[in-house]
Design a protein around this motif. Structure first.
Motif, PDB file in Angstrom:
ATOM      1  N   CYS A  82       0.917  -1.041   0.163  1.00 24.99           N
ATOM      2  CA  CYS A  82       0.065  -0.443   0.268  1.00 24.99           C
ATOM      3  C   CYS A  82       0.808   1.647  -0.158  1.00 24.99           C
ATOM      4  N   ASP A  83       0.964   2.046  -0.736  1.00 20.36           N
ATOM      5  CA  ASP A  83       1.356   3.386  -0.486  1.00 20.36           C
ATOM      6  C   ASP A  83       0.211   4.478  -0.312  1.00 20.36           C
ATOM      7  N   ILE A  84       0.807   4.813   0.956  1.00 20.99           N
ATOM      8  CA  ILE A  84      -0.043   5.689   2.068  1.00 20.99           C
ATOM      9  C   ILE A  84      -0.130   7.083   1.355  1.00 20.99           C
ATOM     10  N   PHE A  85       0.584   7.367   0.266  1.00 21.85           N
ATOM     11  CA  PHE A  85       0.875   9.090   0.006  1.00 21.85           C
ATOM     12  C   PHE A  85      -0.361   8.863  -1.335  1.00 21.85           C
ATOM     13  N   SER A  86      -0.728   7.968  -1.533  1.00 24.34           N
ATOM     14  CA  SER A  86      -2.203   7.695  -2.152  1.00 24.34           C
ATOM     15  C   SER A  86      -4.293   7.718  -1.914  1.00 24.34           C
ATOM     16  N   GLY A  87      -4.758   8.071  -1.870  1.00 26.72           N
ATOM     17  CA  GLY A  87      -5.955   8.198  -1.600  1.00 26.72           C
ATOM     18  C   GLY A  87      -6.925   9.700  -1.460  1.00 26.72           C
ATOM     19  N   GLU A  88      -7.758   9.074  -0.684  1.00 23.49           N
ATOM     20  CA  GLU A  88      -8.725  10.249  -0.697  1.00 23.49           C
ATOM     21  C   GLU A  88      -9.245  10.669   0.770  1.00 23.49           C
ATOM     22  N   TRP A  89      -9.358  11.775   1.107  1.00 22.21           N
ATOM     23  CA  TRP A  89     -10.052  12.186   2.746  1.00 22.21           C
ATOM     24  C   TRP A  89     -11.356  12.337   2.917  1.00 22.21           C
ATOM     25  N   ILE A  90     -11.145  11.224   3.841  1.00 19.31           N
ATOM     26  CA  ILE A  90     -13.136  10.293   3.698  1.00 19.31           C
ATOM     27  C   ILE A  90     -13.136  11.472   5.801  1.00 19.31           C
ATOM     28  N   PRO A  91     -14.787  11.397   5.703  1.00 17.70           N
ATOM     29  CA  PRO A  91     -15.084  12.227   7.012  1.00 17.70           C
ATOM     30  C   PRO A  91     -14.468  10.886   8.505  1.00 17.70           C
ATOM     31  N   ASN A  92     -14.862  12.305   9.081  1.00 18.08           N
ATOM     32  CA  ASN A  92     -13.522  11.452  10.202  1.00 18.08           C
ATOM     33  C   ASN A  92     -14.152  12.201  11.848  1.00 18.08           C
ATOM     34  N   PRO A  93     -15.354  12.141  12.256  1.00 18.41           N
ATOM     35  CA  PRO A  93     -16.077  12.626  13.547  1.00 18.41           C
ATOM     36  C   PRO A  93     -15.164  12.562  14.417  1.00 18.41           C
ATOM     37  N   GLU A  94     -14.398  12.196  15.206  1.00 21.39           N
ATOM     38  CA  GLU A  94     -14.055  12.092  16.009  1.00 21.39           C
ATOM     39  C   GLU A  94     -13.047  13.306  16.365  1.00 21.39           C
ATOM     40  N   ALA A  95     -12.812  13.474  15.186  1.00 20.50           N
ATOM     41  CA  ALA A  95     -11.555  14.848  15.396  1.00 20.50           C
ATOM     42  C   ALA A  95     -12.278  16.002  15.718  1.00 20.50           C
ATOM     43  N   PRO A  96     -11.593  17.413  16.356  1.00 17.38           N
ATOM     44  CA  PRO A  96      -9.721  17.466  15.995  1.00 17.38           C
ATOM     45  C   PRO A  96      -9.667  16.142  17.775  1.00 17.38           C
ATOM     46  N   TYR A  97      -8.581  16.129  17.702  1.00 16.38           N
ATOM     47  CA  TYR A  97      -7.495  15.521  18.511  1.00 16.38           C
ATOM     48  C   TYR A  97      -7.006  16.851  19.341  1.00 16.38           C
ATOM     49  N   TYR A  98      -7.032  17.728  19.685  1.00 25.86           N
ATOM     50  CA  TYR A  98      -6.767  19.108  20.000  1.00 25.86           C
ATOM     51  C   TYR A  98      -7.205  20.438  19.769  1.00 25.86           C
TER      52      TYR A  98
END
Length: 444
Positions: A82-98
């Motif tokens: 897996c190339d971690i630098f190739s992808g999409e942005w998906i929703p993250n309701p847990e953010a932000p972390y600060y």
């Protein structure tokens, strides 16, 4: 010229058992494991071990041989690399972390989008999803365990400093650092995380090479000595275990180019009888010289990481002519692409990185790593402060900022990438120690 510590494209701103080969190997493996695996300070909802995502190459390709740990935000789930630098942005309701309150002292005013009333707070609630696997959310305790007793320097412009601010805020869930700076100059800061004896530093060098002001009557025109090291950072980094280098946006401004002490050309200087060598010429030479500086340091044994160019997102005008960035959600990967000068800058970085990595490894066994933030950043036009870096009624000399990143925000993912890089290096060291021990056993 300093405007609330902001830096825009055309202006400066505001760390014996000798007789039993089998026991020797066991002891070696145990010591490495105890060094690399965080056994405590594990936070709920974070990855538990440093190798749940792993790699065998500096391009950060991850193997799924090791399953994700419980409580991990992902972990590698596909059966392929897996190339971690190739992808999409998906929703993250847990953010932000600060928040801007939990990390108020580290966030510069012009990046404090929450404080200054940005209404669409959805820009904080996305995470990067690689195409073939999961990228774990940043685990501050894990990060601090991995860098225990080490030091890390960020070398570059204010976007590099922006990443450091993000890192400090992400780590604030575990502890705050102590300022141990050797100067009052805000461009050269140094902090220590005392419990972990981890030192973090920034070296502000927007052109990477030696520079000086070209014309006192023309603010912002610099002489770049393209073949000369900038000793403001090169004389300091031998002591660092990790050096993260980046640069980009300042090369869009007018520049005078010198080589061997002689003026050889310029970029957009508008001087008669002087060759226009364009920004790409200077950019390539600057990165080549910076990497040569690192490879030439006799006592440097650290990991050098290139953080690739993060494009700005000005629309409807350039930065000082009404350009702005008012989008409220990420692009999908098929909605935009890297092009023009931004693409050329990215290509030059990768080419010079490849040359430096090859030469450094061949001559001195130096290690290099890549933080390819370009694609993920390109897809985040919503992540910049725009005009939410001050109160609407304030009369400040400040353009819309579509270069830097809101905190919390999209730039936090750069540190997800950084932690993954450190875990990959940990796995390489572990595997290398096993191979070395195995060779010794066979020789005996």
């Amino acid at each position: 010229m300093k405007f609330h510590a902001i830096e825009l494209p055309l202006g400066k701103t505001a760390n014996s058992i000798r007789n039993s080969p089998k026991i020797t190997i066991l002891v070696t493996i145990t010591l490495v494991l105890l060094t690399l695996i965080p056994l405590y300070y594990l936070l709920p909802g974070y990855a538990s071990f440093p190798w749940n995502s792993s790699s065998s190459s500096s391009s950060q390709k991850l193997s799924s041989a090791i399953p994700p740990s419980s409580g991990d935000h992902g972990g590698v789930t596909s059966g392929r690399e897996c190339d971690i630098f190739s992808g999409e942005w998906i929703p993250n309701p847990e953010a932000p972390y600060y928040t801007n309150l939990s990390c108020r002292w580290s966030i510069h005013e012009h990046q404090n989008c929450m404080k200054y009333g940005r209404p669409d707070l959805g820009f904080m609630k996305w995470r990067w999803k690689p195409d073939e696997c999961e990228l774990p959310i940043f685990n501050p305790a894990q990060f601090l365990e991995i860098v225990r007793g080490k030091s890390m320097a960020f070398v570059g412009d204010s976007v590099a400093r922006n990443q450091v601010q993000s890192l400090i805020c992400l780590l604030s869930r575990v502890m705050y650092p102590v300022d141990i700076s050797y100067t009052r100059d805000e461009d050269f800061k140094r902090w220590n995380y005392t419990t972990y004896n981890f030192t973090l530093a920034t070296f502000w060098t927007p052109y990477l090479v030696r520079i000086n002001e070209a014309d006192p009557n023309k603010i912002g025109l610099f002489n770049l000595y393209l073949d000369e090291f900038n000793e403001e950072w090169t004389t300091h980094i031998e002591q660092f275990d990790y050096v993260i280098i980046s640069a980009g946006h300042w090369f869009y401004r007018p520049m005078m180019f010198y080589e061997k002490g002689t003026l050889v050309g310029c970029h957009y200087c508008l001087k008669e009888n002087l060759t226009d060598l364009n920004m790409l010429y200077g950019y390539r030479k600057a990165f080549s010289t910076a990497f040569k500086a690192i490879n030439s340091l006799p006592n440097y044994k650290g990991l050098t990481i290139l953080r690739t160019f993060a494009p700005s997102h000005f629309e409807n005008g350039v930065w000082n002519q009404g350009g702005n960035c008012l989008r409220t959600k990420p692009f999908m990967s098929n909605e935009t692409h890297l092009e023009g000068k931004d693409l050329e800058l990215y290509r030059i970085q990768l080419e010079e990185f490849s040359i430096a990595e090859r030469e450094g490894k061949k001559s001195r066994g130096l290690r290099y790593g890549l933080l390819d933030t370009t694609k993920a950043s390109l897809l985040r036009p919503d992540g910049h402060p725009s005009h939410y870096g001050h109160w609407p009624h304030e009369n400040v000399t400040l353009y819309n900022d579509c270069v830097h990143w809101c905190l919390p925000g999209a730039i936090d993912t750069w540190n997800d990438f950084l932690l993954e890089t450190l875990k990959i290096e940990g796995r390489k060291s572990f595997e290398g120690s096993i191979h070395t021990s195995d060779r010794k056993m066979r020789i005996r």
